[in-house]
Design a protein around this motif. Structure first.
Motif, PDB file in Angstrom:
ATOM      1  N   ARG A 259       0.865  -1.181   0.000  1.00 49.46           N
ATOM      2  CA  ARG A 259       0.000   0.000   0.000  1.00 49.46           C
ATOM      3  C   ARG A 259       0.896   1.224   0.000  1.00 49.46           C
ATOM      4  NH1 ARG A 259      -5.139   0.656  -1.616  1.00 49.46           N
ATOM      5  NH2 ARG A 259      -6.031   2.547  -0.701  1.00 49.46           N
ATOM      6  N   ALA A 260       1.005   1.888  -1.171  1.00 52.57           N
ATOM      7  CA  ALA A 260       1.947   2.998  -1.291  1.00 52.57           C
ATOM      8  C   ALA A 260       1.587   3.845  -2.496  1.00 52.57           C
ATOM      9  CB  ALA A 260       3.381   2.476  -1.397  1.00 52.57           C
ATOM     10  N   ASP A 261       2.350   4.923  -2.670  1.00 58.29           N
ATOM     11  CA  ASP A 261       2.249   5.792  -3.843  1.00 58.29           C
ATOM     12  C   ASP A 261       3.374   5.370  -4.786  1.00 58.29           C
ATOM     13  OD1 ASP A 261       2.504   7.882  -5.707  1.00 58.29           O
ATOM     14  OD2 ASP A 261       1.625   9.329  -4.312  1.00 58.29           O
ATOM     15  N   SER A 262       3.017   4.812  -5.922  1.00 53.44           N
ATOM     16  CA  SER A 262       4.031   4.252  -6.826  1.00 53.44           C
ATOM     17  C   SER A 262       5.010   5.316  -7.310  1.00 53.44           C
ATOM     18  CB  SER A 262       3.363   3.568  -8.017  1.00 53.44           C
ATOM     19  OG  SER A 262       2.545   4.492  -8.732  1.00 53.44           O
ATOM     20  N   ASP A 263       4.527   6.532  -7.572  1.00 48.77           N
ATOM     21  CA  ASP A 263       5.427   7.593  -8.040  1.00 48.77           C
ATOM     22  C   ASP A 263       6.442   7.953  -6.970  1.00 48.77           C
ATOM     23  OD1 ASP A 263       4.113   7.671 -10.462  1.00 48.77           O
ATOM     24  OD2 ASP A 263       2.746   9.297  -9.841  1.00 48.77           O
ATOM     25  N   ARG A 264       5.986   8.012  -5.701  1.00 50.47           N
ATOM     26  CA  ARG A 264       6.900   8.372  -4.616  1.00 50.47           C
ATOM     27  C   ARG A 264       7.870   7.232  -4.313  1.00 50.47           C
ATOM     28  NH1 ARG A 264       6.643  13.412  -5.582  1.00 50.47           N
ATOM     29  NH2 ARG A 264       4.555  14.303  -5.329  1.00 50.47           N
ATOM     30  N   VAL A 265       7.420   5.988  -4.457  1.00 50.01           N
ATOM     31  CA  VAL A 265       8.347   4.861  -4.293  1.00 50.01           C
ATOM     32  C   VAL A 265       9.432   4.929  -5.365  1.00 50.01           C
ATOM     33  CG1 VAL A 265       8.559   2.354  -4.355  1.00 50.01           C
ATOM     34  CG2 VAL A 265       6.607   3.398  -3.214  1.00 50.01           C
ATOM     35  N   ALA A 266       9.027   5.253  -6.595  1.00 48.55           N
ATOM     36  CA  ALA A 266      10.008   5.390  -7.685  1.00 48.55           C
ATOM     37  C   ALA A 266      10.986   6.525  -7.377  1.00 48.55           C
ATOM     38  CB  ALA A 266       9.288   5.632  -9.004  1.00 48.55           C
ATOM     39  N   GLN A 267      10.479   7.627  -6.789  1.00 43.41           N
ATOM     40  CA  GLN A 267      11.353   8.751  -6.446  1.00 43.41           C
ATOM     41  C   GLN A 267      12.358   8.340  -5.374  1.00 43.41           C
ATOM     42  OE1 GLN A 267       9.244  12.198  -5.082  1.00 43.41           O
ATOM     43  NE2 GLN A 267      11.107  13.381  -4.669  1.00 43.41           N
ATOM     44  N   VAL A 268      11.894   7.582  -4.357  1.00 39.23           N
ATOM     45  CA  VAL A 268      12.800   7.096  -3.308  1.00 39.23           C
ATOM     46  C   VAL A 268      13.877   6.214  -3.924  1.00 39.23           C
ATOM     47  CG1 VAL A 268      12.958   5.640  -1.258  1.00 39.23           C
ATOM     48  CG2 VAL A 268      11.085   7.283  -1.476  1.00 39.23           C
ATOM     49  N   LEU A 269      13.475   5.304  -4.839  1.00 41.47           N
ATOM     50  CA  LEU A 269      14.444   4.416  -5.480  1.00 41.47           C
ATOM     51  C   LEU A 269      15.446   5.205  -6.317  1.00 41.47           C
ATOM     52  CD1 LEU A 269      12.108   1.468  -6.540  1.00 41.47           C
ATOM     53  CD2 LEU A 269      13.900   1.410  -4.795  1.00 41.47           C
TER      54      LEU A 269
ATOM     55  N   PHE B 143      20.877  10.780   6.742  1.00 44.65           N
ATOM     56  CA  PHE B 143      19.551  11.220   6.309  1.00 44.65           C
ATOM     57  C   PHE B 143      19.244  12.656   6.735  1.00 44.65           C
ATOM     58  CE2 PHE B 143      19.139   6.582   6.468  1.00 44.65           C
ATOM     59  CZ  PHE B 143      18.659   6.342   5.196  1.00 44.65           C
ATOM     60  N   GLU B 144      20.255  13.359   7.276  1.00 40.29           N
ATOM     61  CA  GLU B 144      20.056  14.756   7.642  1.00 40.29           C
ATOM     62  C   GLU B 144      20.196  15.638   6.399  1.00 40.29           C
ATOM     63  OE1 GLU B 144      22.720  15.798  10.749  1.00 40.29           O
ATOM     64  OE2 GLU B 144      21.894  14.343  12.180  1.00 40.29           O
ATOM     65  N   ARG B 145      19.514  16.762   6.432  1.00 43.89           N
ATOM     66  CA  ARG B 145      19.512  17.664   5.273  1.00 43.89           C
ATOM     67  C   ARG B 145      20.881  18.324   5.082  1.00 43.89           C
ATOM     68  NH1 ARG B 145      13.739  20.397   7.009  1.00 43.89           N
ATOM     69  NH2 ARG B 145      12.659  18.403   7.168  1.00 43.89           N
ATOM     70  N   PHE B 146      21.312  18.315   3.864  1.00 46.04           N
ATOM     71  CA  PHE B 146      22.575  18.926   3.453  1.00 46.04           C
ATOM     72  C   PHE B 146      23.797  18.241   4.063  1.00 46.04           C
ATOM     73  CE2 PHE B 146      19.594  22.526   2.938  1.00 46.04           C
ATOM     74  CZ  PHE B 146      19.799  22.786   1.596  1.00 46.04           C
ATOM     75  N   TYR B 147      23.596  17.076   4.669  1.00 45.95           N
ATOM     76  CA  TYR B 147      24.758  16.418   5.270  1.00 45.95           C
ATOM     77  C   TYR B 147      25.481  15.606   4.206  1.00 45.95           C
ATOM     78  CZ  TYR B 147      27.786  13.829   8.375  1.00 45.95           C
ATOM     79  OH  TYR B 147      28.894  13.307   8.985  1.00 45.95           O
ATOM     80  N   ARG B 148      26.778  15.828   4.142  1.00 49.08           N
ATOM     81  CA  ARG B 148      27.617  15.025   3.255  1.00 49.08           C
ATOM     82  C   ARG B 148      28.932  14.763   3.959  1.00 49.08           C
ATOM     83  NH1 ARG B 148      27.653  17.918  -2.520  1.00 49.08           N
ATOM     84  NH2 ARG B 148      28.102  19.696  -1.194  1.00 49.08           N
ATOM     85  N   ALA B 149      29.390  13.520   3.863  1.00 51.87           N
ATOM     86  CA  ALA B 149      30.673  13.185   4.483  1.00 51.87           C
ATOM     87  C   ALA B 149      31.813  13.961   3.844  1.00 51.87           C
ATOM     88  CB  ALA B 149      30.931  11.677   4.387  1.00 51.87           C
ATOM     89  N   ASP B 150      31.639  14.323   2.575  1.00 53.59           N
ATOM     90  CA  ASP B 150      32.652  15.116   1.870  1.00 53.59           C
ATOM     91  C   ASP B 150      32.465  16.579   2.239  1.00 53.59           C
ATOM     92  OD1 ASP B 150      34.491  16.206   0.195  1.00 53.59           O
ATOM     93  OD2 ASP B 150      33.272  15.980  -1.620  1.00 53.59           O
ATOM     94  N   LYS B 151      33.294  17.093   3.124  1.00 55.14           N
ATOM     95  CA  LYS B 151      33.134  18.470   3.604  1.00 55.14           C
ATOM     96  C   LYS B 151      33.516  19.504   2.553  1.00 55.14           C
ATOM     97  CE  LYS B 151      31.897  16.669   7.422  1.00 55.14           C
ATOM     98  NZ  LYS B 151      30.472  16.589   7.745  1.00 55.14           N
ATOM     99  N   SER B 152      34.184  19.073   1.477  1.00 56.38           N
ATOM    100  CA  SER B 152      34.534  20.039   0.440  1.00 56.38           C
ATOM    101  C   SER B 152      33.320  20.468  -0.357  1.00 56.38           C
ATOM    102  CB  SER B 152      35.583  19.432  -0.508  1.00 56.38           C
ATOM    103  OG  SER B 152      35.017  18.338  -1.218  1.00 56.38           O
ATOM    104  N   ARG B 153      32.225  19.651  -0.319  1.00 58.58           N
ATOM    105  CA  ARG B 153      30.948  19.977  -0.926  1.00 58.58           C
ATOM    106  C   ARG B 153      31.058  20.183  -2.442  1.00 58.58           C
ATOM    107  NH1 ARG B 153      27.211  20.461   2.442  1.00 58.58           N
ATOM    108  NH2 ARG B 153      25.820  21.348   0.892  1.00 58.58           N
ATOM    109  N   THR B 154      31.940  19.453  -3.117  1.00 56.57           N
ATOM    110  CA  THR B 154      32.013  19.535  -4.570  1.00 56.57           C
ATOM    111  C   THR B 154      30.934  18.657  -5.177  1.00 56.57           C
ATOM    112  OG1 THR B 154      33.573  17.701  -4.687  1.00 56.57           O
ATOM    113  CG2 THR B 154      34.499  19.909  -4.485  1.00 56.57           C
TER     114      THR B 154
ATOM    115  N   GLY C 153      18.707  14.565  -1.163  1.00 53.20           N
ATOM    116  CA  GLY C 153      18.052  13.382  -1.720  1.00 53.20           C
ATOM    117  C   GLY C 153      17.664  12.363  -0.663  1.00 53.20           C
ATOM    118  N   LEU C 154      18.591  12.027   0.230  1.00 52.85           N
ATOM    119  CA  LEU C 154      18.290  11.034   1.256  1.00 52.85           C
ATOM    120  C   LEU C 154      17.285  11.559   2.268  1.00 52.85           C
ATOM    121  CD1 LEU C 154      21.827   9.470   1.885  1.00 52.85           C
ATOM    122  CD2 LEU C 154      19.937   8.578   0.506  1.00 52.85           C
ATOM    123  N   ALA C 155      17.351  12.849   2.578  1.00 52.44           N
ATOM    124  CA  ALA C 155      16.377  13.436   3.497  1.00 52.44           C
ATOM    125  C   ALA C 155      14.971  13.371   2.906  1.00 52.44           C
ATOM    126  CB  ALA C 155      16.758  14.880   3.819  1.00 52.44           C
TER     127      ALA C 155
END
Length: 455
Positions: free
Chosen positions: A343-353, A401-412, A421-423
């Motif tokens: 039971r889900a929204d197929s478009d949103r599942v596709a977006q998550v994938l 899953f936090e917003r704007f979090y990236r392990a790469d601190k150089s942010r390239t 995306g993950l958030a």
């Protein structure tokens, strides 16, 4: 005063005064009653001694004749003692039939003992037979008077009880004030810390000590302070990140437009296409931020319906095949047989994938593999996206899953997108009633998973 310690001290004072007063009253009443019973027991013992002497008198005289004279002048034989004045009341002596032969006040002489007096009488026994009765009668409406020595003892005892009550009361009040200050001190510290925290002193914390309930309040405050400080830090970082993400495409657009105006760049289709790509990037960032804002407000619009999950997974893998082939990365699908509908929204599942696959593709080196799979679990279906990339460091796993979090601190952008995306994937999965997470080990790849409720 409206201070807690003052109110607690006042409560201790009232309780102490009431307690001491009640104890003093009960102790005084019980002491008076028991002391009088003790004196009455002594009088009874003296009356028994008198009965023994009266028995000797009857045995010597074979009658009660002359008992008035014998009582008045102490003429009892066998060492009889002088009885007058020993009893503070009315002493009655009756014969075997209950006729009073002697009354100390003289008024009952010749009368018959009633049932009440007969019940409290002490039998006078001579030669194994009851020859009479001795009764000590307290005047009606009067309590047994105390002798001077007894009265003095009783007054001293009362004074001792009063002094003990006062000392106990003062000690209890002192202990109550100290205890109230001790109990209220952690709350005062908590109030001070709350005021400082409200003034944006984010480092303010309170020591966890005191009673269990007070310690729980302090623990809850510290946990709340940690959460608020983390949220404030996230807010500041988010504003900085948004500014950073907006600055780059705007700087590119501004630079290109300025170069075109200065005729450094020709006004041709290729330059306009570059500007168009930057506007698409800005539009994507704005759309992502809008979705996250709707998620925070609980207003994500879902078209929940019965979804055949294997079709959605196959389509997602097929859509990423071209991009994966370009990077020499293989995308495989496994475990899609006999999957229940969800039971889900197929478009949103596709977006998550798409978000999870794009993240996996971004971190999988050439020659690596991305595996898309699913497995039924009780009331859910668990979908996994596993890669053979560099993995995630342990300190970064809780934050992916936090917003704007990236392990790469150089942010390239070569190593990551906007960091949303993950958030967004997390927001959509939770909106559909599922959960999302990651299992990773540095150097050995990562496995992102999410669940959807099955029908």
């Amino acid at each position: 005063m409206n201070r807690l310690w003052f109110q607690l001290s006042l409560a201790f004072l009232v309780v102490t005064l009431v307690g001491v007063g009640l104890v003093a009253f009960l102790a005084g009443a019980r002491t008076d009653s028991n002391f009088r019973k003790f004196l009455a027991q002594q009088e009874t013992e003296q009356l028994q001694d008198l009965a023994d002497q009266l028995a000797a008198y009857y045995q010597d005289n074979s009658s009660w004749d002359g008992i008035q004279v014998g009582w008045s002048y102490g003429g009892f034989p066998r060492g009889g003692i002088h009885q007058r004045g020993r009893f503070k009341g009315d002493v009655l002596i009756a014969d075997a039939n209950g006729y009073v032969v002697y009354a100390q006040d003289g008024r009952m002489t010749g009368t018959v003992l009633d049932a009440a007096l007969r019940a409290q009488a002490i039998p006078i026994v001579a030669n194994g037979q009851t020859v009479g009765y001795a009764v000590f009668r307290t005047p009606q409406g009067m309590t047994m008077p105390l002798q001077n020595s007894a009265q003095q003892f009783f007054e001293q005892l009362r004074g001792t009880l009063v002094i003990a009550g006062l000392l106990a009361g003062m000690l209890s009040i002192a202990l109550g004030i100290g205890l109230s200050r001790t109990l209220s001190a952690p709350l005062a510290n908590l109030a001070t810390a709350a005021h400082r925290f409200a003034a944006r002193d984010w480092q303010q914390r309170v020591p966890v000590r005191g009673a269990h309930e007070v310690a729980e309040v302090a623990t809850a405050f510290n946990r709340m302070a940690d959460d608020l400080e983390r949220q404030e830090t996230t807010r500041r970082n988010m504003i900085a990140d948004i500014a950073h993400e907006l600055r780059t495409p705007l700087a590119v657009m501004q630079g290109n437009l300025h170069a075109m105006l200065d005729q450094v760049y020709p006004l041709d289709r290729s330059e306009i296409a570059t500007l168009y790509d930057e506007t698409r990037l800005l539009a994507r960032l704005v759309d992502d931020l809008r979705e996250l804002a709707l998620a925070d407000a609980g207003q994500l619009q879902l078209n929940a319906q019965s979804v055949k999950l294997d079709d959605v997974l196959q389509n997602a893998a097929a859509n990423f095949s071209i991009a994966a082939d370009a990077q020499n990365v293989r995308v495989t699908v496994s475990g899609l047989q006999s999957l229940p509908r969800v039971r889900a929204d197929s478009d949103r599942v596709a977006q998550v994938l798409r978000n999870l696959l794009a993240n996996a593709l971004r971190h999988t080196p050439e020659g690596g593999t991305i595996t898309l799979g699913a497995q039924p679990q009780a009331e859910f279906v668990r979908v996994t996206v596993r890669d053979t990339g560099e993995g995630i460091a342990p300190q970064d796993v809780p934050h992916v899953f936090e917003r704007f979090y990236r392990a790469d601190k150089s942010r390239t952008r070569t190593t990551g997108g906007t960091g949303l995306g993950l958030a967004i994937a997390k927001a959509w999965v939770e909106a559909m009633g599922g959960r999302i997470g990651v299992e990773s080990e540095a150097g050995r790849g990562s496995e992102f998973w999410f669940t959807l409720p099955s029908e």
